[in-house]
Write a protein that holds these residues in place. Structure first.
Motif, short mmCIF file in Angstrom:
data_model
loop_
_atom_site.label_atom_id
_atom_site.label_comp_id
_atom_site.label_asym_id
_atom_site.label_seq_id
_atom_site.Cartn_x
_atom_site.Cartn_y
_atom_site.Cartn_z
N UNK A 126 102.87 6.73 -24.08
CA UNK A 126 103.59 7.96 -23.78
C UNK A 126 104.24 8.58 -25.01
N UNK A 127 104.08 7.96 -26.15
CA UNK A 127 104.71 8.42 -27.38
C UNK A 127 103.70 9.09 -28.30
N UNK A 128 104.18 9.99 -29.13
CA UNK A 128 103.33 10.57 -30.18
C UNK A 128 103.14 9.53 -31.29
N UNK A 129 102.21 9.82 -32.20
CA UNK A 129 101.97 8.89 -33.31
C UNK A 129 103.22 8.68 -34.15
N UNK A 130 103.96 9.77 -34.42
CA UNK A 130 105.17 9.65 -35.22
C UNK A 130 106.24 8.85 -34.50
N UNK A 131 106.37 9.03 -33.20
CA UNK A 131 107.35 8.26 -32.42
C UNK A 131 106.98 6.78 -32.40
N UNK A 132 105.70 6.49 -32.27
CA UNK A 132 105.27 5.09 -32.30
C UNK A 132 105.64 4.42 -33.61
N UNK A 133 105.47 5.14 -34.73
CA UNK A 133 105.81 4.56 -36.01
C UNK A 133 107.31 4.34 -36.15
N UNK A 137 103.26 13.39 -40.87
CA UNK A 137 103.44 12.47 -42.01
C UNK A 137 104.74 12.77 -42.72
N UNK A 138 104.99 14.06 -42.95
CA UNK A 138 106.19 14.44 -43.71
C UNK A 138 107.45 14.15 -42.91
N UNK A 139 107.50 14.59 -41.64
CA UNK A 139 108.72 14.40 -40.85
C UNK A 139 108.97 12.91 -40.57
N UNK A 152 106.23 -1.54 -46.11
CA UNK A 152 105.56 -0.48 -45.35
C UNK A 152 104.14 -0.32 -45.88
N UNK A 153 103.17 -0.70 -45.06
CA UNK A 153 101.76 -0.74 -45.49
C UNK A 153 101.04 0.54 -45.05
N UNK A 154 101.06 1.57 -45.89
CA UNK A 154 100.45 2.87 -45.58
C UNK A 154 100.75 3.28 -44.14
N UNK A 155 102.03 3.34 -43.76
CA UNK A 155 102.39 3.52 -42.35
C UNK A 155 102.14 4.91 -41.80
N UNK A 204 101.37 0.90 -36.61
CA UNK A 204 102.46 0.48 -35.75
C UNK A 204 102.24 -0.82 -35.02
N UNK A 205 101.08 -1.01 -34.40
CA UNK A 205 100.74 -2.24 -33.67
C UNK A 205 101.78 -2.59 -32.61
#
Length: 343
Positions: free
Chosen positions: A134-141, A170-172, A158-161, A88-89
């Motif tokens: 304050x975000x989860x990993x999925x929200x950050x992405x 990963x799935x959701x 999308x580089x292995x995001x 995400x960066x």
């Protein structure tokens, strides 16, 4: 709407040929997954498309506009390409709204546009004021994707995001990203080494090996009709068995197996693990193959079973309620026709 064309693209670093004469078309409003093991040239290919690297040979075009070629070079910032990196960066000192609007002009950076982009990636508007931590990993992405989509790019890379996310996320997150790309009418290129991700999310799978494109096909075609034994084993796992074909049948150590199309001569049969049926071995059984269970990996809904038979090892996938035990002797049958490749 943009169609990406790669024509004979090559890139070397010293004596290492990272990408070799690669030709591929990514249709507009579709998602292509570039699949392959580490070191096969996937990331180099992405960097060539983005404009971070110049190709040594070949041509890259967006529709009929050449952006890289022997006499043409368009700078990365002029290509209108969105980029979603592995983690995400996000800028840690900016809130979600500021991160999303970072690449927009002051006139474009409106609350309405930020809200539109949050809707696109299926995040509530209330998240606009949150900080990245304050975000989860999925929200950050998803926020990173919104930032990449903000300038309305021709193409999204999308580089292995999803590599840093756990299995459920990963799935959701992957599904949410695909829906966002579809909603925006964007063309996407997903770099991944995860076979399940490539097969479940994309419209086309481009399989690479040692810098070369080995096969470009739909997920179904890639799985059902792999170009060679290595693709068969890499995508979903496969038992590749030598045999002799005569019309619609191939005779091999697993018996006389029906083939999906007529073929003659020495071939290799691709037997998928889910095609292997196991039953308790009977003394007078007339099955072609009897095997011994070496290892069982239980997943609940199913199990992977590694077996030893006269010609080597075999992998089977069985229902989670019908799992043999290590050491069991089992009869092996193959269900359905098999794909064959030249020997």
């Amino acid at each position: 709407m943009t169609t990406l064309h790669l024509r004979g693209v090559s890139k070397s670093f010293g004596t290492v040929e990272a990408v070799k004469e690669l030709t591929l078309t990514v249709p507009h409003q579709s998602l292509t997954a570039v699949l392959g093991p580490s070191g096969c040239g996937k990331t180099t290919l992405l960097r060539l498309i983005a404009g971070f690297l110049r190709p040594d040979a070949g041509e890259i075009a967006f529709d009929d506009r050449v952006v890289a070629g022997p006499s043409t070079w368009v700078a990365p910032q002029q290509r209108r390409v969105g980029y979603l990196p592995q983690e995400g960066a996000l800028f840690p000192h900016l809130d979600v709204a500021a991160n999303i609007g970072f690449g927009l002009s002051r006139a474009e950076r409106t609350p309405a546009r930020i809200a539109e982009l949050l809707d696109l990636v299926e995040l509530p508007h209330a998240m606009a004021s949150r900080q990245p931590h304050e975000l989860s990993g999925g929200q950050q992405q998803r926020v990173s994707l919104a930032r990449a989509m903000a300038p309305r790019p021709h193409l999204v890379l999308l580089d292995e995001p999803f590599s840093a996310l756990d299995t459920g996320l990963r799935e959701t997150t992957g599904r949410a990203v695909v829906r966002a790309l579809r909603a925006a009418g964007a063309t996407g290129l997903l770099i991944t080494h995860d076979q399940n991700e490539a097969m479940s999310l994309s419209d086309q799978v481009a399989t690479m090996r040692a810098g070369r494109l080995v096969q470009a096909a739909t997920p179904f075609e890639t799985y059902a009709f792999p170009a060679d034994a290595e693709v068969a084993r890499f995508v979903g796992g496969a038992n590749v068995v030598a045999g002799t074909a005569d019309g619609g049948t191939v005779t091999c150590p697993l018996g006389a197996l029906a083939t999906e199309s007529p073929v003659t001569g020495e071939v290799r049969a691709v037997v998928r693990p889910e095609q292997v049926e196991l039953t308790p071995a009977q003394p007078d059984s007339d099955v072609a193959a009897v095997a011994t269970v070496l290892e069982v990996s239980y997943y609940g809904h199913d199990a992977a079973v590694r077996l030893s038979h006269g010609e080597g090892e075999l992998l089977a996938r069985v229902n989670g309620t019908e799992v043999p035990r290590v050491g069991d002797r089992v009869a092996v049958r193959v269900r359905g026709p098999v794909h064959t490749i030249p020997a």
